[in-house]
Each structure stands twice: as structure tokens, then as C-alpha cells.
Design an enzyme around this catalytic site. Structure first.
Site, short mmCIF file in Angstrom:
data_model
loop_
_atom_site.label_atom_id
_atom_site.label_comp_id
_atom_site.label_asym_id
_atom_site.label_seq_id
_atom_site.Cartn_x
_atom_site.Cartn_y
_atom_site.Cartn_z
CB THR A 4 -0.93 0.00 1.22
OG1 THR A 4 -1.77 -1.16 1.16
CG2 THR A 4 -1.80 1.23 1.25
CD GLU A 30 6.57 14.09 10.05
OE1 GLU A 30 5.79 13.78 10.99
OE2 GLU A 30 7.39 15.00 10.14
CB VAL A 41 4.29 9.66 13.96
CG1 VAL A 41 3.49 10.20 15.13
CG2 VAL A 41 5.66 9.18 14.44
CB ILE A 75 -0.28 14.93 10.62
CG1 ILE A 75 -1.76 14.73 10.30
CG2 ILE A 75 -0.09 16.10 11.57
CD1 ILE A 75 -2.60 14.36 11.52
N GLY A 98 -12.20 -1.63 4.49
CA GLY A 98 -10.75 -1.63 4.37
C GLY A 98 -10.04 -0.77 5.39
CD GLU A 146 -4.44 -4.69 7.69
OE1 GLU A 146 -4.66 -5.71 7.01
OE2 GLU A 146 -3.90 -3.67 7.23
CE LYS A 149 0.39 5.18 13.95
NZ LYS A 149 -0.97 5.30 13.35
N GLY A 178 -4.03 5.79 4.32
CA GLY A 178 -4.07 6.03 2.89
C GLY A 178 -2.73 5.83 2.22
#
Length: 453
Positions: free
Chosen positions: A31, A147, A150, A154, A205, A208, A223, A320
Site C-alpha cells: 500500500t 515522519e 507517526v 501530518i 478496508g 485488517e 506512535k 491512505g
């Protein structure tokens, strides 16, 4: 009056462009990896203009070479051997987006040992092995950028390490798992129980087939451990975090929170105290009018309280392919800009230089102070009259007591808000309360987080 210095009319000297592009090897093209490939290809010119040089993907390691070939369409070399990418002589930086903590650790350490920078979206890897990986990177003079590990798109790591670098950070709190936030939003908006909301999240989706890492709070704990390290200059202390997920949360308590003017959110919280640091993930009540309560669906939101900047908030997608790729490529641009920069002049991996890091203790659960929500099943509605006195007798500061709205087939429920006390005091009081005759069943309890400036 002061006079401005005389300015030269000659145009500024143009710096020479980098002699060659930054060469990237990528491990994993699922992904996140496929999104990274697409965005790099689509926005190649703009990315190069920002980086000052091109960024070129030269080799990809994949488990499924047939699927990978359909994605890259012959434009990139493919291999099934991740170590070939990690040690490739023509690779400057390795992007690790395969996930996991075992093999991924070995790949990343191999890349570092061969003098390659690393970019990763793997929060579990850094939460578990971060101290070892960052130490190896310092030894070999390379950067590890993360980056995307986390909060997806953002830029919260950059905000803590650079934008808020003048500040003493007091606390960081956030909705940092999109799956659980989607589930909680469905429980509130559609009245679903946890199981029903999880089924819907899986169908769309967002979750999982095995959602344990998300719904048990482990992903959020990875995180918040990284955020705490960047906020306070402490090592990554994932193993010491107190972690509670949402699997035991009842839809009844989501409804009762609404009656009291709150919404339930799964929060990761890192708060500096005089005697240590709170590091925890828990479902908590947030005031319904608070900005954090408006973070719904699969979105993420993070707040930071700092002494100079005050309260700041960061909001964006919690999941995403291309959203995560955005952060991966931003890290690649940062690495591209490092060319010729001495390691000691770079932004440190955790925001503080190694010699200035502090081994701050993580406070035990019993010492964590917060307000609390209690739902107390009662034998009769009239028992609500003595409930406040009953709780106050247990040395808990009662803020509010009321009956919950009637629910068919459910007995009366007393709703109680307790002002901030240590968790240990609440646990002792609950043990005593369960033995009182007016109490008709198990007492539900959740923390209340005001997240005030």
C-alpha cells in the site's frame, strides 16, 4: 535613523546543481510502497525543484514480483532479496515500507552499516528497536527519517523537532489511529456496538482481518512513544507505556458520555510531570465542544501544549496509500538536502542531540492523575440520591452525579464525574464501592481528558 546597508545590484550567485539524483532503493511495494512509486513518478519535476536534485527510484524488493512488475511497468529493477537493496552500491537511501520488527530491523541495520540513509514508515520497528537503530545511524553518520511512521500525512515529527524547537513541551495528546477513530465514530453516529462497527471498518478496508494492533491500542502506543521522545528528549519507551484499547468499550458508555456533554476517543497521551512522564493510550471522554472531539472517521488529530507557542493542533488523514507516501517523500527531500552537511549539524533523530537526552522515568499507572467518568448500575433510581455521598466517602472529589437516560431492559445507571485524582485512589475506591448494597453490577470507568490550554 538607521540606514540600510548598501545592497549589491549584482544578481545572487547561483549555486551549482547536485551532480546526480538521489538514488533510492525501496523494500516493500504494498500500500505505502506503491503510493510512493506513483507520487514520485507523477510529481517528479516539483519534487526535484524542492529538493534541489532529482530523486530516482532504482531498485525495489518485493515478495510478489509479479504484482510488483505490474506496478513499476519495467521502469525499476526488481528483486526478491531485501538485503540486495539494503547493500546495493548504487543506492544512497533505503526506504523501508515492508513492516514488521524482525527482518526489517536486519535490513535497516544492514543499510546503515553500508553508509545508507534510511526512510521508514514502520512505527513498530522504531518503537521496539529505535534506540539500537538511532545509535547505529549516529555511528555511521547517516540519517533515519520516519515522519510517515507517526501520523501519515501530518508533519508532527517535523513540528516537534523544528517548528517548536524553542519550546519546553508540556504535553502531546492525539487521535493517532484511524481505524479505532472510525469505529468510535460509527458507535456514536449509528449506535453500533463495538463488534458491528469493527465489521463495517473491515468491510471498508479501514481495519485488517486481524485488527488487534489497532483496536488493542498497540499501534497508537508505538506512535505516542515516538512523539514523547521527540517532545521531551527521552529515549523511546514503548515497553513502559500503559496501553488500553477499545475492545471492552460498551456502546452504552458512548451514549452516556454524550448525555454528559462528552465524546469518547482513543487518545495517546504523553505528559510531562515533575516526577516523570505519563505515557499512555486509553479511551477517554473529551468535551464535545473541543476541537479534538470533532476529529471523526479515519482522520487523525494531535495537540501539543508548549510554554511559548501555547496550544497547537495538527489534523489530517489517518490512513491512505498516497497520504502516507506524501510523508515518505518529504523525508526523501530532506535527505536529498543533506548532501555535504556534517552529521553534527543535522536535525537529531529524536529532536535532541544524543548527549542531551534524558532518561525520564515513565510514571506507573497508579500515579497517573486525571478526571474520571463512572457508570454505576443501581438497584433503584432512588439510590442516585446517596451515590454522591457514597463516592465522596471513598475520598473521591465528586464533580457531577446524575441518572442516565432510560434504556429498555436496562436498570437505572448512575453517571458520575470525578475531578482529577491518581489512578491508584480510583482503583481503591472502586474496589470498595462494588461491595455497597445500592450497586447492582460492574462499574464502568473511563478517564476524562479536558485537553485545556
Amino acid at each position: 535613523m538607521y540606514r540600510d546597508p548598501v545592497q549589491s545590484l549584482q544578481p545572487p550567485r547561483r549555486l551549482p546543481a547536485a551532480s546526480r539524483p538521489l538514488r533510492v532503493g525501496m523494500i516493500g511495494i504494498g500500500t505505502v510502497g506503491s503510493g510512493t512509486f506513483r507520487v514520485l513518478a507523477r510529481n517528479q519535476a516539483e519534487i526535484a525543484a524542492r529538493a534541489g536534485r532529482g530523486i530516482e527510484l532504482v531498485i525495489v524488493a518485493a515478495r510478489n514480483l509479479e504484482r510488483a512488475a505490474r506496478i513499476v511497468e519495467g521502469r525499476v529493477e526488481l528483486t526478491s532479496d531485501a538485503f540486495r537493496v539494503a547493500t546495493h552500491p548504487d543506492v544512497d537511501v533505503v526506504v523501508e515500507v515492508a513492516g514488521g520488527t524482525g527482518a526489517a530491523r536486519d535490513w535497516v541495520l544492514a543499510a546503515i552499516a553500508h553508509g545508507k540513509h534510511v526512510v521508514t514508515a514502520n512505527k513498530a520497528l522504531l518503537a521496539v528497536h529505535g534506540s539500537e537503530i538511532f545509535a547505529a545511524a549516529r555511528q555511521h553518520g547517516v540519517a533515519v527519517a520516519y515522519e510517515a511512521a507517526v501520523a501519515v500525512s501530518i508533519p508532527i515529527v517535523k513540528a516537534l523537532r523544528e517548528g517548536l524547537t524553542a519550546n519546553r513541551i508540556e504535553w502531546v495528546a492525539g487521535i493517532i489511529n484511524g481505524t479505532t477513530n472510525f469505529i468510535l465514530s460509527k458507535m456514536r453516529d449509528e449506535g453500533l456496538d463495538f463488534a458491528g462497527a469493527l465489521t463495517q471498518a473491515q468491510a471498508l478496508g479501514y481495519a485488517e482481518a486481524d485488527p488487534a494492533f489497532d483496536v488493542e491500542g498497540i499501534d497508537a502506543a508505538h506512535k505516542i512513544a515516538l512523539l514523547a521522545a521527540n517532545a521531551f528528549g527521552m529515549p523511546v519507551c514503548f515497553a513502559d507505556a500503559q496501553v488500553e484499547g477499545i475492545t471492552g468499550l460498551q456502546s452504552l458508555d458512548v451514549d452516556c458520555a454524550e448525555q454528559l456533554g462528552f465524546r469518547v476517543k482513543l487518545l495517546g497521551i504523553a505528559r510531562r510531570r515533575a516526577d516523570g512522564v505519563e505515557l499512555r493510550v486509553q479511551p477517554a471522554l473529551v468535551p464535545a465542544a473541543h476541537l479534538m472531539a470533532q476529529v471523526n472517521g479515519s482522520m487523525n488529530g494531535i495537540m501539543v501544549k508548549a510554554d511559548a507557542a501555547g496550544l497547537t493542533m495538527y489534523y489530517g488523514a489517518g490512513a491512505g496509500s498516497e497520504q502516507t507516501a506524501s510523508a515518505v517523500i518529504a523525508d526523501l527531500v530532506d535527505v536529498a538536502r543533506l548532501d555535504g552537511t556534517h552529521a553534527g549539524q543535522r536535525v537529531p533523530h529524536l529532536g535532541f542531540h544524543a548527549h542531551a537526552m534524558n532518561a525520564l522515568p515513565v510514571l506507573p499507572r497508579a500515579d497517573v492523575r486525571s478526571a474520571h467518568y463512572l457508570r454505576v448500575p443501581l438497584h433503584a433510581a432512588r439510590d442516585i440520591e446517596g451515590l454522591a455521598a457514597l463516592i465522596a466517602a471513598q475520598q473521591l472529589p465528586v464533580r457531577q452525579v446524575q441518572l442516565a437516560a432510560d434504556r429498555p431492559g436496562l436498570g437505572p445507571q448512575g453517571l458520575v464525574l470525578i475531578d482529577a485524582v491518581p489512578q491508584g485512589a480510583v482503583d481503591l475506591a472502586l474496589h470498595a464501592l462494588r461491595a455497597h448494597p445500592p450497586v447492582a453490577g460492574a462499574i464502568a470507568t473511563l478517564r476524562v481528558e479536558e485537553l485545556a490550554a
